[in-house]
Scaffold this motif. Structure first.
Motif, PDB file in Angstrom:
ATOM      1  N   LYS A   1       2.477 -15.943  -2.390  1.00 53.77           N
ATOM      2  CA  LYS A   1       3.879 -15.620  -2.120  1.00 53.77           C
ATOM      3  C   LYS A   1       4.126 -14.123  -2.321  1.00 53.77           C
ATOM      4  O   LYS A   1       4.842 -13.478  -1.532  1.00 53.77           O
ATOM      5  CB  LYS A   1       4.799 -16.421  -3.033  1.00 53.77           C
ATOM      6  N   ALA A   2       3.540 -13.578  -3.392  1.00 53.05           N
ATOM      7  CA  ALA A   2       3.719 -12.146  -3.664  1.00 53.05           C
ATOM      8  C   ALA A   2       3.109 -11.303  -2.553  1.00 53.05           C
ATOM      9  O   ALA A   2       3.646 -10.243  -2.193  1.00 53.05           O
ATOM     10  CB  ALA A   2       3.085 -11.796  -5.008  1.00 53.05           C
ATOM     11  N   TRP A   3       1.977 -11.758  -2.002  1.00 57.36           N
ATOM     12  CA  TRP A   3       1.365 -11.030  -0.884  1.00 57.36           C
ATOM     13  C   TRP A   3       2.340 -10.965   0.294  1.00 57.36           C
ATOM     14  O   TRP A   3       2.503  -9.912   0.921  1.00 57.36           O
ATOM     15  CB  TRP A   3       0.066 -11.725  -0.461  1.00 57.36           C
ATOM     16  N   ALA A   4       2.990 -12.089   0.598  1.00 58.87           N
ATOM     17  CA  ALA A   4       3.943 -12.120   1.715  1.00 58.87           C
ATOM     18  C   ALA A   4       5.107 -11.157   1.469  1.00 58.87           C
ATOM     19  O   ALA A   4       5.561 -10.451   2.380  1.00 58.87           O
ATOM     20  CB  ALA A   4       4.454 -13.538   1.930  1.00 58.87           C
ATOM     21  N   LEU A   5       5.607 -11.102   0.236  1.00 58.28           N
ATOM     22  CA  LEU A   5       6.709 -10.190  -0.093  1.00 58.28           C
ATOM     23  C   LEU A   5       6.277  -8.739   0.058  1.00 58.28           C
ATOM     24  O   LEU A   5       7.005  -7.908   0.614  1.00 58.28           O
ATOM     25  CB  LEU A   5       7.192 -10.446  -1.521  1.00 58.28           C
TER      26      LEU A   5
ATOM     27  N   VAL B   1       0.837  -1.202   0.000  1.00 57.96           N
ATOM     28  CA  VAL B   1       0.000   0.000   0.000  1.00 57.96           C
ATOM     29  C   VAL B   1       0.870   1.250   0.000  1.00 57.96           C
ATOM     30  O   VAL B   1       0.583   2.238  -0.676  1.00 57.96           O
ATOM     31  CB  VAL B   1      -0.936   0.001   1.225  1.00 57.96           C
ATOM     32  N   ASP B   2       1.971   1.218   0.749  1.00 58.58           N
ATOM     33  CA  ASP B   2       2.790   2.419   0.919  1.00 58.58           C
ATOM     34  C   ASP B   2       4.214   2.212   0.400  1.00 58.58           C
ATOM     35  O   ASP B   2       5.163   2.789   0.914  1.00 58.58           O
ATOM     36  CB  ASP B   2       2.838   2.835   2.388  1.00 58.58           C
ATOM     37  N   GLY B   3       4.382   1.386  -0.599  1.00 62.56           N
ATOM     38  CA  GLY B   3       5.714   1.116  -1.142  1.00 62.56           C
ATOM     39  C   GLY B   3       6.206   2.214  -2.053  1.00 62.56           C
ATOM     40  O   GLY B   3       5.485   3.138  -2.411  1.00 62.56           O
ATOM     41  N   ASN B   4       7.476   2.111  -2.454  1.00 65.40           N
ATOM     42  CA  ASN B   4       8.046   3.033  -3.431  1.00 65.40           C
ATOM     43  C   ASN B   4       9.207   2.357  -4.135  1.00 65.40           C
ATOM     44  O   ASN B   4       9.726   1.342  -3.679  1.00 65.40           O
ATOM     45  CB  ASN B   4       8.499   4.344  -2.767  1.00 65.40           C
ATOM     46  N   GLN B   5       9.600   2.932  -5.262  1.00 61.29           N
ATOM     47  CA  GLN B   5      10.730   2.453  -6.063  1.00 61.29           C
ATOM     48  C   GLN B   5      10.579   0.989  -6.475  1.00 61.29           C
ATOM     49  O   GLN B   5      11.561   0.286  -6.692  1.00 61.29           O
ATOM     50  CB  GLN B   5      12.049   2.652  -5.308  1.00 61.29           C
ATOM     51  N   GLY B   6       9.322   0.532  -6.580  1.00 61.75           N
ATOM     52  CA  GLY B   6       9.074  -0.815  -7.078  1.00 61.75           C
ATOM     53  C   GLY B   6       9.344  -1.928  -6.108  1.00 61.75           C
ATOM     54  O   GLY B   6       9.223  -3.107  -6.466  1.00 61.75           O
ATOM     55  N   ARG B   7       9.690  -1.591  -4.844  1.00 61.28           N
ATOM     56  CA  ARG B   7       9.999  -2.646  -3.877  1.00 61.28           C
ATOM     57  C   ARG B   7       8.732  -3.404  -3.493  1.00 61.28           C
ATOM     58  O   ARG B   7       7.705  -2.804  -3.164  1.00 61.28           O
ATOM     59  CB  ARG B   7      10.665  -2.054  -2.631  1.00 61.28           C
ATOM     60  N   GLY B   8       8.839  -4.725  -3.535  1.00 60.87           N
ATOM     61  CA  GLY B   8       7.722  -5.564  -3.135  1.00 60.87           C
ATOM     62  C   GLY B   8       6.608  -5.672  -4.148  1.00 60.87           C
ATOM     63  O   GLY B   8       5.525  -6.171  -3.834  1.00 60.87           O
ATOM     64  N   VAL B   9       6.832  -5.224  -5.383  1.00 63.43           N
ATOM     65  CA  VAL B   9       5.796  -5.248  -6.426  1.00 63.43           C
ATOM     66  C   VAL B   9       6.007  -6.466  -7.325  1.00 63.43           C
ATOM     67  O   VAL B   9       7.098  -6.664  -7.867  1.00 63.43           O
ATOM     68  CB  VAL B   9       5.824  -3.958  -7.269  1.00 63.43           C
ATOM     69  N   SER B  10       4.957  -7.264  -7.494  1.00 65.71           N
ATOM     70  CA  SER B  10       4.999  -8.439  -8.371  1.00 65.71           C
ATOM     71  C   SER B  10       3.916  -8.282  -9.433  1.00 65.71           C
ATOM     72  O   SER B  10       2.769  -7.948  -9.121  1.00 65.71           O
ATOM     73  CB  SER B  10       4.765  -9.728  -7.576  1.00 65.71           C
ATOM     74  N   LEU B  11       4.280  -8.541 -10.686  1.00 64.18           N
ATOM     75  CA  LEU B  11       3.397  -8.267 -11.818  1.00 64.18           C
ATOM     76  C   LEU B  11       2.944  -9.532 -12.532  1.00 64.18           C
ATOM     77  O   LEU B  11       3.628 -10.558 -12.504  1.00 64.18           O
ATOM     78  CB  LEU B  11       4.115  -7.358 -12.822  1.00 64.18           C
ATOM     79  N   GLU B  12       1.784  -9.412 -13.162  1.00 65.10           N
ATOM     80  CA  GLU B  12       1.233 -10.420 -14.072  1.00 65.10           C
ATOM     81  C   GLU B  12       1.189 -11.814 -13.423  1.00 65.10           C
ATOM     82  O   GLU B  12       1.733 -12.784 -13.945  1.00 65.10           O
ATOM     83  CB  GLU B  12       2.039 -10.455 -15.376  1.00 65.10           C
ATOM     84  N   LEU B  13       0.529 -11.880 -12.280  1.00 65.30           N
ATOM     85  CA  LEU B  13       0.400 -13.138 -11.544  1.00 65.30           C
ATOM     86  C   LEU B  13      -0.954 -13.789 -11.864  1.00 65.30           C
ATOM     87  O   LEU B  13      -1.984 -13.111 -11.850  1.00 65.30           O
ATOM     88  CB  LEU B  13       0.496 -12.891 -10.038  1.00 65.30           C
TER      89      LEU B  13
END
Length: 730
Positions: free
Chosen positions: A298-302, A278-290
């Motif tokens: 797994k992406a939720w946990a990251l 929700v409050d990320g920046n610079q692409g950290r913790g973002v997973s695409l096209e799942l």
């Protein structure tokens, strides 16, 4: 460098040099204009000891070792003004202090810092030199100086020297103490506008301008960046809701409190999806096209590990990710992203392929100056998940010809500013306005940046406060953009430069009490004055301290005070020599004499000529729009007229001073004493009806009285009020 003739010495004697070394006796951080340069620098007092008898041409193999370690010295111009000048001096014979100067400058260059200024000068003591070099930070500068001494000794003594290890240490100091590339880029734009710059901490908080006219930046956040807007931008769910309500297309999505809920949302909105903090920046913790439950969980946990507020699951938008930089609600730059992939060879592991095909890119690294970061699968969970989805690990051998996607986001590297469609540009500016950010990084996904939004898949996926600028400053492809310029223009529109009247004054006993008296005159006209002088530190009438405050720190305290609109500072030779000055330029400088030379031998100032060269700094800093008040009765001060960029106002206690008469004849300004009156001379005085001010009694200090009158004139104090102030005192 001023050098004595090279000594004629038997080269065989050079064999005795194996243990001869120079010694740094003292270093001083001059944080502002000084006798050497307008900018901050380090001055080192260097004793070259027995090396005084061994210039470089008498050191066997020295030239070869030095140029092997530092081939970039070939670009140093030195005295002849063209590349190769310094190395020519080394071949012909030059001294250790001069060589150390250039070594230190080159070490800055090798560390990625452009300084390009240095000098070495002999002192009155045999073998002792003053060596100075520009540096952006004292810690970084000292690291370069210490490394330079070690390199010089190694080159003289033919011992081992690990240049890369030294550069690694220097770069670490740069990372810890230096400004980030985005901040430095903005400051370069400010410097081009001659806007004063004051660094406020060891990080990236910087003041632009002085007193009440100042603005501040913290990387790409500014004084005009709303805390509410920043909060909205950091809350991705709230930001998206506000954008949607205002007609900005955003991907459908919801807040997911658990990994199980993330999978439920993905099924509701349709696969594939994006999972991000929700409050990320610079692409950290973002997973695409799942599109698989296990990957989404797994992406939720990251994402949860990167977030303080939770995780969003939203619809994946087909297209290419773009970063649109919006400054003051105008598009300043646009970068297009790219998928980062490797291709297998049937022999190498995936991490090896990444090292060969991606990490060798000079744009990648671990420091702030590299726009892209080194990729390590084991330490980057998002990359690890991405390759796992494709059936790989770091140690997997990738089949020949197979393509593996490594990163899908945060790789904006191609400048496409000139391609953006006007409707897309307006859409991004609208997004920035909705959030309320003066500087915003709009993450936009679309199929074609040069086509209208309605003809394609398109959505604004994020709005970022304090966006990084490096992708626009150093794009991998396309034109570099000067994005610092519009940021500075938004903070200082038109001709604004952030300056307030800055007044410096210098002299001897005749100037005693001048600062407090001038401050009273200015306060009577409504000025909010900061005064730093031997009588203490006073801000807007409030006494901060009565201890002597004619120093760098007290002057700087006034310049950063947003409640002040004028600064008056006493400038002494000792402060110029030991600290530098806290202001870069002045609007008014007053000098009534060179003052006493007593005590200046500490800095090797031994005669009046040297003393003059110190005190000329006061006049060198006067703005072209400013004034210098100079005592025409002091013969030693007369050459200062030619050094002043502004207008000179001569003062004289002699009614018919020929210097004053000639100056006035040529259209200049002067304030002189004739009988028992102070007279204002020159065309401007006549135009303003500056009539004589009669004195009720002869002043005890006539020069100070004349200086007060001239300073009031330069500061546009109305004549009737200036007359009242002067007559009240005398």
């Amino acid at each position: 460098m001023t050098e004595k003739p090279i000594l004629e010495t038997n080269p065989a004697d050079a064999q005795l040099m194996t243990q001869k070394r120079l010694v740094i006796l003292r270093t001083m951080w001059l944080d502002g204009p000084n006798i050497w340069t307008y900018r901050s620098c380090i001055e080192a007092l260097v004793d070259i000891q027995e090396l005084e008898q061994f210039p470089s041409n008498l050191l066997p193999g020295f030239y070869e070792r030095l140029t092997t370690w530092l081939p970039g010295l070939v670009d140093h111009r030195c005295g002849i003004g063209e590349p190769g000048g310094f190395l020519l001096r080394v071949r012909e014979g030059t001294y250790a202090a001069h060589m150390l100067e250039h070594i230190v400058i080159e070490l800055h260059t090798q560390a990625g810092l452009e300084v390009g200024f240095g000098k070495a000068r002999m002192t009155s003591k045999e073998g002792v030199y003053k060596m100075v070099f520009r540096t952006p930070d004292p810690v970084v500068g000292m690291a370069c100086l210490e490394a330079g001494v070690r390199l010089l000794h190694a080159a003289i003594e033919d011992t081992e020297y690990d240049l890369q290890a030294e550069l690694k240490t220097i770069k670490r100091h740069c990372d810890m103490h230096g400004l980030g590339p985005s901040t430095q880029h903005i400051l370069d734009a400010a410097y081009a506008r001659r806007i004063p710059i004051v660094r406020l901490n060891d990080g990236n908080l910087v003041q632009l301008g002085h007193g009440e006219q100042q603005q501040r930046i913290w990387t790409a956040e500014t004084s005009k960046t709303s805390a509410i807007a920043e909060g909205i931008a950091s809350d991705k769910d709230l930001c998206k809701d506000l954008l949607a309500q205002c007609g900005v297309p955003v991907p459908e999505g919801e807040f997911a409190k658990t990994a199980e809920r993330a999978w439920e949302i993905a099924q509701e909105i349709g696969l594939p999806v994006v999972v991000k903090p929700v409050d990320g920046n610079q692409g950290r913790g973002v997973s695409l096209e799942l599109d698989k439950q296990t990957d989404i969980e797994k992406a939720w946990a990251l994402a949860y590990e990167e977030s303080y507020s939770g995780v969003i699951v939203e619809k994946f938008i087909r297209g290419v990710e773009h970063r649109v930089l919006v400054v003051n609600y105008q598009v300043a730059a646009v970068s297009r992203g790219e998928l980062v992939c490797v291709h297998g060879d049937g022999q190498s592991t995936l991490q090896a392929l990444i090292d060969q095909q991606i990490n060798t890119d000079p744009r990648r690294g671990e420091t702030e100056i590299t726009p892209l970061k080194t990729i390590r699968i084991q330490t980057n969970p998002v990359v690890s998940l991405e390759v796992q989805r494709q059936g790989y690990t770091a140690d997997s051998v990738v089949p020949a010809g197979a393509q593996v996607v490594i990163e899908r986001n945060s790789n904006a590297s191609e400048d496409v500013t000139d391609l953006i469609h006007p409707e897309i540009a307006r859409l991004c500016c609208t997004a920035a306005r909705v959030v309320g950010l003066d500087v915003a990084g709009i993450d936009l996904v679309c199929e074609h940046i040069d086509q209208p939004p309605k003809t394609q898949s398109l959505a604004v996926v994020e709005v970022n406060a304090g966006p990084g600028l490096l992708m626009h400053i150093k794009p991998a492809k396309g034109q570099a953009r000067n994005v610092g310029k519009p940021i500075i223009e938004s903070l200082f529109p038109g001709e604004a430069n952030g300056r307030i009247p800055t007044i410096s004054y210098s002299g001897g006993d005749e100037i005693l009490g001048f600062g407090p008296e001038l401050t009273e005159i200015l306060q009577d006209q409504g000025h909010r004055v900061g005064l730093a002088c031997d009588q203490g530190l006073v801000m807007n009438g409030r006494v901060i301290t009565i201890t002597p405050s004619a120093n760098w720190q007290a002057g700087r305290n006034c310049l950063i005070n947003k409640n002040l609109d004028t600064v008056v500072m006493q400038v002494k030779a000792s402060a110029i020599l030991s600290e530098g000055l806290p202001f870069d330029r002045s609007s008014l400088a007053i000098i009534t004499s060179l003052g006493s030379i007593n005590g200046l031998d500490e800095w090797d100032i031994l005669n009046r000529e040297q003393h003059f060269n110190v005190m000329r700094t006061v006049i060198d800093l006067v703005l072209s729009s400013g004034h210098a008040v100079i005592n025409a009765d002091e013969v030693s001060l007369l050459p200062l007229k030619e050094l002043c960029d502004g207008k000179v106002i001569w003062i004289s206690a002699i009614a018919d001073n020929p210097v004053v008469d000639e100056h006035v004849k040529n259209g200049g300004m002067a304030v002189v004493c004739q009988g028992d009156s102070i007279h204002f001379k020159g065309n401007r005085a006549e135009a303003e009806a500056r009539t004589p001010i009669s004195l009720r009694q002869p002043p005890l200090n006539l020069i100070k009285t004349l200086a007060l009158a001239a300073s009031g004139w330069a500061m546009d104090v109305p004549h009737n009020l200036l007359r009242a102030d002067i007559r009240q005192r005398y």
